[in-house]
Scaffold this motif. Structure first.
Motif, PDB file in Angstrom:
ATOM      1  N   GLN A  25       4.912   8.715  -6.387  1.00  0.00           N
ATOM      2  CA  GLN A  25       6.294   9.231  -6.383  1.00  0.00           C
ATOM      3  C   GLN A  25       6.905   9.108  -4.994  1.00  0.00           C
ATOM      4  OE1 GLN A  25       8.518  10.978  -8.553  1.00  0.00           O
ATOM      5  NE2 GLN A  25       7.360  10.593 -10.417  1.00  0.00           N
ATOM      6  N   ALA A  26       6.066   9.283  -3.954  1.00  0.00           N
ATOM      7  CA  ALA A  26       6.566   9.187  -2.583  1.00  0.00           C
ATOM      8  C   ALA A  26       6.914   7.737  -2.234  1.00  0.00           C
ATOM      9  CB  ALA A  26       5.532   9.750  -1.613  1.00  0.00           C
ATOM     10  N   GLU A  27       6.184   6.791  -2.830  1.00  0.00           N
ATOM     11  CA  GLU A  27       6.466   5.368  -2.587  1.00  0.00           C
ATOM     12  C   GLU A  27       7.747   4.922  -3.285  1.00  0.00           C
ATOM     13  OE1 GLU A  27       1.778   4.079  -2.910  1.00  0.00           O
ATOM     14  OE2 GLU A  27       3.243   2.964  -4.091  1.00  0.00           O
ATOM     15  N   LYS A  87       6.341  13.716 -12.300  1.00  0.00           N
ATOM     16  CA  LYS A  87       5.428  14.074 -11.209  1.00  0.00           C
ATOM     17  C   LYS A  87       4.586  15.275 -11.621  1.00  0.00           C
ATOM     18  CE  LYS A  87       5.551  15.264  -6.305  1.00  0.00           C
ATOM     19  NZ  LYS A  87       6.430  15.369  -5.128  1.00  0.00           N
ATOM     20  N   LYS A 124      11.460   4.675  -4.557  1.00  0.00           N
ATOM     21  CA  LYS A 124      12.783   5.020  -4.027  1.00  0.00           C
ATOM     22  C   LYS A 124      13.775   4.952  -5.184  1.00  0.00           C
ATOM     23  CE  LYS A 124      11.188   5.193   0.172  1.00  0.00           C
ATOM     24  NZ  LYS A 124       9.978   5.868  -0.367  1.00  0.00           N
ATOM     25  N   SER A 163       1.638  10.507 -10.232  1.00  0.00           N
ATOM     26  CA  SER A 163       0.962  10.796  -8.962  1.00  0.00           C
ATOM     27  C   SER A 163       1.965  11.070  -7.832  1.00  0.00           C
ATOM     28  CB  SER A 163       0.053   9.604  -8.598  1.00  0.00           C
ATOM     29  OG  SER A 163       0.203   9.233  -7.241  1.00  0.00           O
ATOM     30  N   ALA A 164       1.689  12.093  -7.059  1.00  0.00           N
ATOM     31  CA  ALA A 164       2.585  12.475  -5.960  1.00  0.00           C
ATOM     32  C   ALA A 164       2.688  11.346  -4.939  1.00  0.00           C
ATOM     33  CB  ALA A 164       2.085  13.756  -5.305  1.00  0.00           C
ATOM     34  N   ALA A 165       1.579  10.650  -4.694  1.00  0.00           N
ATOM     35  CA  ALA A 165       1.569   9.561  -3.721  1.00  0.00           C
ATOM     36  C   ALA A 165       2.470   8.418  -4.194  1.00  0.00           C
ATOM     37  CB  ALA A 165       0.141   9.066  -3.507  1.00  0.00           C
ATOM     38  N   TYR A 218       2.847   6.958 -12.386  1.00  0.00           N
ATOM     39  CA  TYR A 218       4.071   7.569 -11.877  1.00  0.00           C
ATOM     40  C   TYR A 218       4.027   9.099 -11.882  1.00  0.00           C
ATOM     41  CZ  TYR A 218       6.119   2.874 -12.082  1.00  0.00           C
ATOM     42  OH  TYR A 218       6.384   1.548 -11.907  1.00  0.00           O
ATOM     43  N   ARG A 278      11.209  10.872 -12.144  1.00  0.00           N
ATOM     44  CA  ARG A 278      10.943  11.916 -11.143  1.00  0.00           C
ATOM     45  C   ARG A 278      10.331  13.165 -11.788  1.00  0.00           C
ATOM     46  NH1 ARG A 278      10.207   9.460  -6.536  1.00  0.00           N
ATOM     47  NH2 ARG A 278      12.046   8.486  -5.652  1.00  0.00           N
TER      48      ARG A 278
END
Ligand code: HEC
Length: 110
Positions: free
Chosen positions: A62-64, A109, A66, A58-60, A56, A106
């Motif tokens: 975090q983007a997944e 990150k 919601k 990882s930026a990728a 969690y 959040r």
């Protein structure tokens, strides 16, 4: 004495990283979530590796993620193909606490 020291460490280590405002969520995280997800959210724990939990920080990832799905996961749990992957915490914490954990995640990150 031992307990208070442990609590102090659990509260202060993540708090240092994310700022003092997140202390209550950081405490919940350290107590109830870090055994699987890791203090840093990287899931490099025995359980985290076994359960193949995503990183969690990882930026990728975090983007997944919601916010509403995270909240639902924390309150209701996570099931995959009818199997429970993570239990729900709605009997153990308030909606507000669960929301504060979403914000805390959040803040993990990198
Ligand atoms: C028994 C191990 C375990 C514990 C303890 C645990 N989780 Fe999980 N959690 C999982 C697994 C497994 C998944 C699904 C795999 C993934 O997301 O990579 C998951 C997924 C999640 C997700 C992602 C949901 C989504 O939107 O995809 C969130 C957010 C989450 N957990 C938060 C928490 C919080 C907050 C706590 C503590 C209150 C907690 N978890 C405790 C195992 C655990």
């Amino acid at each position: 004495m031992k307990t208070s020291l442990r609590l102090l460490l659990a509260m202060s280590l993540p708090a240092l990283a994310v700022g003092l405002r997140a202390a209550p969520a950081a405490e919940l995280w350290a107590d109830q979530c870090a055994s699987c997800h890791g203090e840093d959210g990287k899931a490099q724990t025995k359980q985290g590796k076994k359960l193949k939990i995503r990183d969690y920080s990882s930026a990728a990832v975090q983007a997944e993620l919601k916010d509403d799905e995270m909240l639902k996961a924390i309150l209701e749990g996570v099931t995959e193909n009818g199997k429970e992957r993570m239990k729900g915490y709605k009997d153990e914490m308030s909606n507000e606490e669960a929301k504060s954990l979403v914000a805390f995640i959040r803040s993990l990150k990198a």
